[in-house]
Design an enzyme around this catalytic site. Structure first.
Site, PDB file in Angstrom:
ATOM      1  CD  GLU A 132      -1.603 -39.087  -4.290  1.00 29.61           C
ATOM      2  OE1 GLU A 132      -2.483 -38.343  -4.763  1.00 29.61           O
ATOM      3  OE2 GLU A 132      -0.382 -38.882  -4.469  1.00 29.61           O
ATOM      4  CG  ASN A 171      -8.475 -37.891  -4.760  1.00 30.83           C
ATOM      5  OD1 ASN A 171      -7.825 -37.003  -5.322  1.00 30.83           O
ATOM      6  ND2 ASN A 171      -8.404 -39.163  -5.122  1.00 30.83           N
ATOM      7  NE  ARG A 177      -5.331 -33.091  -7.300  1.00 27.48           N
ATOM      8  CZ  ARG A 177      -4.356 -33.268  -6.408  1.00 27.48           C
ATOM      9  NH1 ARG A 177      -3.671 -32.237  -5.950  1.00 27.48           N
ATOM     10  NH2 ARG A 177      -4.064 -34.461  -5.971  1.00 27.48           N
TER      11      ARG A 177
HETATM   12  N1  LIG Z   1     -13.413 -38.291  -2.944  1.00 29.86           N
HETATM   13  C1  LIG Z   1     -13.776 -37.938  -4.195  1.00 29.86           C
HETATM   14  N2  LIG Z   1     -14.937 -37.298  -4.409  1.00 29.86           N
HETATM   15  C2  LIG Z   1     -15.332 -36.926  -5.655  1.00 29.86           C
HETATM   16  N3  LIG Z   1     -14.585 -37.192  -6.750  1.00 29.86           N
HETATM   17  C3  LIG Z   1     -13.417 -37.835  -6.623  1.00 29.86           C
HETATM   18  C4  LIG Z   1     -12.945 -38.230  -5.342  1.00 29.86           C
HETATM   19  N4  LIG Z   1     -11.749 -38.870  -5.510  1.00 29.86           N
HETATM   20  C5  LIG Z   1     -11.505 -38.852  -6.830  1.00 29.86           C
HETATM   21  N5  LIG Z   1     -12.485 -38.247  -7.522  1.00 29.86           N
HETATM   22  C6  LIG Z   1     -12.572 -38.083  -8.992  1.00 29.86           C
HETATM   23  O1  LIG Z   1     -11.664 -38.993  -9.597  1.00 29.86           O
HETATM   24  C7  LIG Z   1     -10.709 -38.280 -10.411  1.00 29.86           C
HETATM   25  C8  LIG Z   1      -9.367 -39.004 -10.404  1.00 29.86           C
HETATM   26  O2  LIG Z   1      -8.801 -38.958  -9.110  1.00 29.86           O
HETATM   27  P1  LIG Z   1      -7.231 -39.148  -8.926  1.00 29.86           P
HETATM   28  O3  LIG Z   1      -6.798 -40.359  -9.674  1.00 29.86           O
HETATM   29  O4  LIG Z   1      -6.942 -39.135  -7.466  1.00 29.86           O
HETATM   30  O5  LIG Z   1      -6.564 -37.903  -9.651  1.00 29.86           O
HETATM   31  P2  LIG Z   1      -6.588 -36.332  -9.280  1.00 29.86           P
HETATM   32  O6  LIG Z   1      -6.894 -36.174  -7.823  1.00 29.86           O
HETATM   33  O7  LIG Z   1      -5.199 -35.893  -9.609  1.00 29.86           O
HETATM   34  O8  LIG Z   1      -7.629 -35.711 -10.152  1.00 29.86           O
HETATM   35  C9  LIG Z   1     -10.693 -36.888  -9.836  1.00 29.86           C
HETATM   36  O9  LIG Z   1     -10.224 -35.933 -10.771  1.00 29.86           O
HETATM   37  C10 LIG Z   1     -12.151 -36.690  -9.446  1.00 29.86           C
HETATM   38  O10 LIG Z   1     -12.933 -36.357 -10.574  1.00 29.86           O
END
Ligand SMILES: Nc1ncnc2c1ncn2[C@@H]1O[C@H](COP(=O)(O)OP(=O)(O)O)[C@@H](O)[C@H]1O
Ligand SMILES: Nc1ncnc2c1ncn2[C@@H]1O[C@H](COP(=O)(O)OP(=O)(O)O)[C@@H](O)[C@H]1O
Lengths: 107, 146, 146, 107
Positions: B48, B52, B106
């Site tokens: 996960e 991301n 996502r």
């Molecule tokens: N490493 C990252 N860099 C930039 N934005 C991130 C990162 N990780 C998460 N995000 C932001 O947080 C949101 C939620 O992440 P997550 O719960 O993993 O769900 P998903 O990956 O399914 O969108 C993402 O849609 C993104 O906007």
């Protein structure tokens, strides 16, 4: 990720094998949508017997498939889910939307 | 609590490296003699966090991702996943279940799964500078070691 | 020849990390769709080079080991194994089959195996500064890809 | 690395399973020498059926075992060698000293 499918009596069965992550997700969605469009099944079963790993990218695949099946007027369920994918499905509460039939075999 | 191992991996944000990253961390975690379920949980959380970076941190380009795994003598593992990408403007919002900026590719469940599969999740981020995710998990002691 | 992947891992010279190092490189090499035999050859060569860092470069202490795997679009892999340990005074002698300073715990066949299992082997070393081993292997194209 | 042994009719059979690298070598040598000293066999067989990986550290293990068997006046051979360990054995020319019986099964 290896993909397979069979169609019989209105039921489309899609077999997922290997690891379903973000890298494999696009190919998987394309495959499923093509099969749905070709057969317009009244039911689709995602068979996860040979799926050894899945992360939340798999949840998005299931939800997309579910919506496509709804569009063509059908239903779907997920079957033969191994332990690790099952934990991801349960943590995501996806059983509110799609019926999950877990397999009881030990990983 | 003493550190007993410390491994660092670096790679570019190609989606083909997702399986490499989680397998490498699982190799190290295996030194704590976890159950298959514990190992699966750690692999999932790593998958996960790395996904991301690939999807959100570097949406239009290839960027560097660093993963560090540290083992401690209380049978715990700490995994750090770091990128130098776009950053997260509102971390609390990002951690909300089903919140995603990634559209219907996502599910918005990434952080939720990291939280529920690990014992502790820390997220630090600066817009335009990058994001660091630190996760900890204790491996339960086993009565009969193999 | 264009680079298509580049992964770097760093760890301390604990013997428990030998299997981690060869497994991590095998994960990356797998992206070239090698046969099981080719994969086995690469794992073996990496195991030899990493063991040498642990046994010879840092005989009395823990030191840092770096392994880099690069993939190229001509279906080849380059693996670099580097340490900052004692170095090798005479590289030609060290590469002689059965030559070993490790007593009867070692066979002296490490470099010989790296040479025969990979297409190319380069060794650079400076006494008191460390050793760098660079290995290349071309993966044969397969008629029917799985 | 998991180790096992059986002794019958003067023959000591040692079973190696898993991965034999430098990390596992010391434990393996200690195990084999203890078994040789306990039984003083006239023949020892190293059974590698379940050995999935071996590097040159395994060559040193074989040569040490060979010397110990010589000391107690016995012989030794290696049996059921899978592909990867076989390639290491051949590259090391160890068959000049110890008899190798490869298994023909596919890895
Ligand atoms: N490493 C990252 N860099 C930039 N934005 C991130 C990162 N990780 C998460 N995000 C932001 O947080 C949101 C939620 O992440 P997550 O719960 O993993 O769900 P998903 O990956 O399914 O969108 C993402 O849609 C993104 O906007
Ligand atoms: N990374 C290294 N640092 C210092 N010395 C090394 C290193 N690698 C190899 N050597 C030297 O070269 C010799 C031969 O190495 P090798 O062929 O791998 O056989 P072995 O490891 O069985 O001794 C070693 O015994 C050691 O003296």
């Amino acid at each position: 990720m290896t993909l397979g499918a069979s169609y019989e009596g209105g039921i489309l069965r899609v077999f997922l094998s290997g690891e379903l992550d973000h890298h494999a997700a696009k190919k998987t969605v394309d495959f499923i949508e093509k099969k749905i469009d070709a057969h317009l099944p009244r039911e689709m079963v995602l068979d996860m017997k040979d799926l050894s790993f899945m992360d939340s990218s798999g949840i998005a695949v299931i939800l997309k498939s579910y919506r496509r099946m709804k569009e063509v007027g059908g239903v779907m369920q997920v079957e033969n889910v191994n332990k690790q994918p099952l934990r991801v499905l349960l943590a995501s509460n996806v059983e509110r939307v799609v019926k999950i039939i877990a397999e009881t075999k030990e990983a | 609590m003493t550190e007993i191992n410390n491994v660092r991996i670096e790679f570019l944000s190609r989606s083909s490296n997702e399986s490499f990253a989680r397998t490498a961390v699982a190799c190290i975690a295996a030194q704590l003699d976890p159950t298959l379920e514990e190992l699966g949980d750690i692999k999932t959380a790593v998958s996960e966090a790395v996904t991301n970076c690939i999807v959100h941190a570097y949406p239009e380009s290839l960027g560097k991702i660093m993963v560090r795994a540290r083992l401690f003598d209380d049978n715990s593992i700490e995994v750090t996943v770091r990128d130098w990408g776009c950053g997260i403007p509102d971390i609390d919002k990002a951690r909300t279940p089903m919140y995603s900026t990634g559209g219907d590719d996502r599910s918005g469940m990434g952080f939720t799964i990291m939280e529920s599969f690990m014992d502790k999740l820390q997220v630090r981020s600066k817009e335009g500078r990058g994001t660091t995710v630190i996760m900890r998990r204790k491996i339960s002691p086993r009565v009969s070691k193999k």
